[in-house]
Design a protein around this motif. Structure first.
Motif, PDB file in Angstrom:
ATOM      1  N   HIS A 131       0.803  -1.222   0.000  1.00 55.15           N
ATOM      2  CA  HIS A 131       0.000   0.000   0.000  1.00 55.15           C
ATOM      3  C   HIS A 131       0.833   1.268   0.000  1.00 55.15           C
ATOM      4  CE1 HIS A 131      -3.429   2.575   0.499  1.00 55.15           C
ATOM      5  NE2 HIS A 131      -2.990   3.047   1.651  1.00 55.15           N
ATOM      6  N   ALA A 132       1.793   1.346   0.926  1.00 56.44           N
ATOM      7  CA  ALA A 132       2.510   2.613   1.077  1.00 56.44           C
ATOM      8  C   ALA A 132       3.988   2.444   1.391  1.00 56.44           C
ATOM      9  CB  ALA A 132       1.856   3.454   2.184  1.00 56.44           C
ATOM     10  N   GLY A 133       4.344   1.432   2.141  1.00 58.53           N
ATOM     11  CA  GLY A 133       5.739   1.244   2.523  1.00 58.53           C
ATOM     12  C   GLY A 133       5.936  -0.114   3.148  1.00 58.53           C
ATOM     13  N   ASP A 143       1.043   4.050   6.228  1.00 63.01           N
ATOM     14  CA  ASP A 143       0.768   5.431   5.840  1.00 63.01           C
ATOM     15  C   ASP A 143       2.033   6.168   5.421  1.00 63.01           C
ATOM     16  OD1 ASP A 143       1.927   5.556   8.340  1.00 63.01           O
ATOM     17  OD2 ASP A 143       0.590   7.120   9.105  1.00 63.01           O
ATOM     18  N   GLU A 144       3.043   5.437   4.954  1.00 60.88           N
ATOM     19  CA  GLU A 144       4.239   6.094   4.430  1.00 60.88           C
ATOM     20  C   GLU A 144       3.871   6.867   3.166  1.00 60.88           C
ATOM     21  OE1 GLU A 144       7.868   3.730   4.270  1.00 60.88           O
ATOM     22  OE2 GLU A 144       6.947   2.304   5.648  1.00 60.88           O
ATOM     23  N   TRP A 145       4.640   7.917   2.887  1.00 66.03           N
ATOM     24  CA  TRP A 145       4.318   8.799   1.772  1.00 66.03           C
ATOM     25  C   TRP A 145       5.416   8.708   0.720  1.00 66.03           C
ATOM     26  CZ3 TRP A 145      -0.311  11.100   1.313  1.00 66.03           C
ATOM     27  CH2 TRP A 145      -0.478  12.044   0.294  1.00 66.03           C
ATOM     28  N   VAL A 146       5.127   7.997  -0.366  1.00 63.22           N
ATOM     29  CA  VAL A 146       6.066   7.849  -1.475  1.00 63.22           C
ATOM     30  C   VAL A 146       5.513   8.645  -2.645  1.00 63.22           C
ATOM     31  CG1 VAL A 146       7.233   6.242  -3.026  1.00 63.22           C
ATOM     32  CG2 VAL A 146       6.737   5.577  -0.651  1.00 63.22           C
ATOM     33  N   SER A 147       6.207   9.708  -3.010  1.00 62.99           N
ATOM     34  CA  SER A 147       5.636  10.663  -3.960  1.00 62.99           C
ATOM     35  C   SER A 147       6.736  11.315  -4.783  1.00 62.99           C
ATOM     36  CB  SER A 147       4.859  11.737  -3.183  1.00 62.99           C
ATOM     37  OG  SER A 147       4.545  12.832  -3.996  1.00 62.99           O
ATOM     38  N   SER A 199      11.964   9.709  -0.977  1.00 63.74           N
ATOM     39  CA  SER A 199      11.075   8.660  -0.486  1.00 63.74           C
ATOM     40  C   SER A 199      11.248   7.349  -1.251  1.00 63.74           C
ATOM     41  CB  SER A 199       9.614   9.127  -0.567  1.00 63.74           C
ATOM     42  OG  SER A 199       9.213   9.356  -1.916  1.00 63.74           O
ATOM     43  N   PHE A 200      11.853   7.417  -2.424  1.00 61.83           N
ATOM     44  CA  PHE A 200      12.069   6.210  -3.220  1.00 61.83           C
ATOM     45  C   PHE A 200      13.345   5.465  -2.817  1.00 61.83           C
ATOM     46  CE2 PHE A 200       9.553   9.078  -5.831  1.00 61.83           C
ATOM     47  CZ  PHE A 200       8.531   8.258  -6.275  1.00 61.83           C
ATOM     48  N   ASP A 201      14.255   6.139  -2.110  1.00 65.20           N
ATOM     49  CA  ASP A 201      15.565   5.561  -1.828  1.00 65.20           C
ATOM     50  C   ASP A 201      15.496   4.305  -0.982  1.00 65.20           C
ATOM     51  OD1 ASP A 201      17.009   7.422  -3.314  1.00 65.20           O
ATOM     52  OD2 ASP A 201      17.170   8.821  -1.633  1.00 65.20           O
ATOM     53  N   SER A 202      14.775   4.380   0.141  1.00 64.23           N
ATOM     54  CA  SER A 202      14.723   3.242   1.050  1.00 64.23           C
ATOM     55  C   SER A 202      14.096   2.018   0.393  1.00 64.23           C
ATOM     56  CB  SER A 202      13.935   3.618   2.309  1.00 64.23           C
ATOM     57  OG  SER A 202      13.745   2.498   3.139  1.00 64.23           O
ATOM     58  N   LEU A 203      13.020   2.232  -0.336  1.00 60.91           N
ATOM     59  CA  LEU A 203      12.348   1.111  -0.993  1.00 60.91           C
ATOM     60  C   LEU A 203      13.231   0.496  -2.068  1.00 60.91           C
ATOM     61  CD1 LEU A 203       8.719   2.526  -1.338  1.00 60.91           C
ATOM     62  CD2 LEU A 203       9.583   0.884   0.330  1.00 60.91           C
ATOM     63  N   THR A 204      14.010   1.335  -2.739  1.00 61.94           N
ATOM     64  CA  THR A 204      14.925   0.824  -3.759  1.00 61.94           C
ATOM     65  C   THR A 204      15.984  -0.072  -3.129  1.00 61.94           C
ATOM     66  OG1 THR A 204      14.589   2.803  -5.117  1.00 61.94           O
ATOM     67  CG2 THR A 204      16.546   1.488  -5.564  1.00 61.94           C
ATOM     68  N   LYS A 205      16.512   0.338  -1.996  1.00 53.98           N
ATOM     69  CA  LYS A 205      17.561  -0.423  -1.326  1.00 53.98           C
ATOM     70  C   LYS A 205      17.039  -1.725  -0.732  1.00 53.98           C
ATOM     71  CE  LYS A 205      20.118   3.761  -0.037  1.00 53.98           C
ATOM     72  NZ  LYS A 205      20.506   4.657   1.094  1.00 53.98           N
ATOM     73  N   GLY A 240      17.005   1.806 -11.153  1.00 54.52           N
ATOM     74  CA  GLY A 240      16.732   0.464 -11.663  1.00 54.52           C
ATOM     75  C   GLY A 240      15.408  -0.137 -11.260  1.00 54.52           C
ATOM     76  N   ARG A 241      14.597   0.605 -10.473  1.00 52.76           N
ATOM     77  CA  ARG A 241      13.276   0.130 -10.096  1.00 52.76           C
ATOM     78  C   ARG A 241      12.224   0.979 -10.803  1.00 52.76           C
ATOM     79  NH1 ARG A 241      16.610  -2.583  -7.985  1.00 52.76           N
ATOM     80  NH2 ARG A 241      16.779  -3.267  -5.813  1.00 52.76           N
ATOM     81  N   LEU A 242      11.167   0.333 -11.263  1.00 52.36           N
ATOM     82  CA  LEU A 242      10.042   1.061 -11.846  1.00 52.36           C
ATOM     83  C   LEU A 242       8.936   1.128 -10.802  1.00 52.36           C
ATOM     84  CD1 LEU A 242       9.013   2.403 -14.478  1.00 52.36           C
ATOM     85  CD2 LEU A 242       7.851   0.241 -14.971  1.00 52.36           C
ATOM     86  N   PHE A 243       8.627   2.342 -10.347  1.00 50.57           N
ATOM     87  CA  PHE A 243       7.562   2.562  -9.380  1.00 50.57           C
ATOM     88  C   PHE A 243       6.289   2.964 -10.128  1.00 50.57           C
ATOM     89  CE2 PHE A 243      11.315   3.036  -6.824  1.00 50.57           C
ATOM     90  CZ  PHE A 243      10.947   2.659  -5.539  1.00 50.57           C
TER      91      PHE A 243
END
Length: 253
Positions: free
Chosen positions: A130-132, A137-141, A147-153, A175-178
């Motif tokens: 959903h968000a993280g 309720d994490e905000w990836v925008s 906000s994309f860095d942590s999810l990429t790692k 290298g990630r497609l969000f």
């Protein structure tokens, strides 16, 4: 699975049955193999049980959203940080309404939803949440590039599908497609149309769509539900906070 794959991506239905029905009808000509939903099936719209039943009927693969979690487990709020005082009052009102009107079967279904779903389609690794990975309720925008860095790692995948912000976007980051398909049932950008996305693999083709739905019927259901009248106002204007609508009205005076 090594063959080509076409996915329908949806999120943030928020109890809006009319919008969900329109989106599912619009997806039919695309002949998708699977529909993925990035959470928040309930709250704000007046048909949480019907939305859940339709998702089950259509075998839509759903993850849990922050509103789903709060309704399922009878939590006092949906977010770690409160909104403005007036808007927070409305959020709590719709949460309590949904907790009261959601059936046991609906709550059991929401309890069963996974935080994250992982797939291997057409030689691509894909994850949906959903968000993280830590909070619902994490905000990836796009407004917050970091906000994309942590999810990429923390995700060894090709594609990350998420919702929560109600902002439709496609964004490549290290290298990630969000992909965020936007909101089916509660627009926040002033455009009241429902949003959905079609993803074709392995060529990574992403198509974002906005479509009209029976907004008048959705507003009517809210108006007769017993929820605060401002909830219908938010939906009618595609607004995030009630103050936005009121301030716009004052500006026109």
């Amino acid at each position: 699975m090594g063959d080509s794959m076409k996915l329908g991506l949806i999120s943030d239905i928020h109890g809006n049955l009319q919008a969900l029905e329109a989106v599912l009808a619009a997806l039919e000509p695309h002949d998708v193999d699977l529909i993925l939903c990035a959470g928040d099936l309930v709250c704000y719209g007046a048909n949480p049980n019907e939305v859940v039943n339709l998702c089950k009927e259509k075998n839509i693969a759903c993850v849990v959203g922050n509103y789903d979690d709060a309704v399922a487990w009878d939590k006092p709020s949906t977010s770690r940080k409160p909104s403005s005082s007036r808007n927070e009052t409305l959020k709590l009102a719709v949460l309590e309404w949904a907790k009261k009107h959601a059936t046991r079967a609906t709550k059991d279904y929401l309890k069963s939803l996974a935080w994250r779903l992982d797939y291997h389609f057409a030689e691509k690794l894909l994850t949906t949440f959903h968000a993280g990975l830590d909070y619902l309720d994490e905000w990836v925008s796009l407004d917050l590039p970091e906000s994309f860095d942590s999810l990429t790692k923390r995700t060894a995948v090709d594609i990350i599908i998420l919702g929560h912000t109600h902002q439709a976007f496609t964004h490549e980051h290290r290298g990630r497609l969000f992909i965020n398909p936007g909101a089916v049932g509660r627009s926040l950008d002033g455009d009241t149309r429902a949003a959905f996305t079609v993803l074709t693999l392995p060529d990574m083709k992403v198509e974002h769509f906005r479509i009209e739905y029976d907004l008048a019927a959705a507003l009517h259901e809210i108006s007769r539900s017993g929820m605060p009248k401002e909830i219908a106002t938010l939906l009618q204007h595609g607004a995030r906070r009630i103050e936005e609508v009121e301030n716009a009205a004052l500006t026109k005076l």
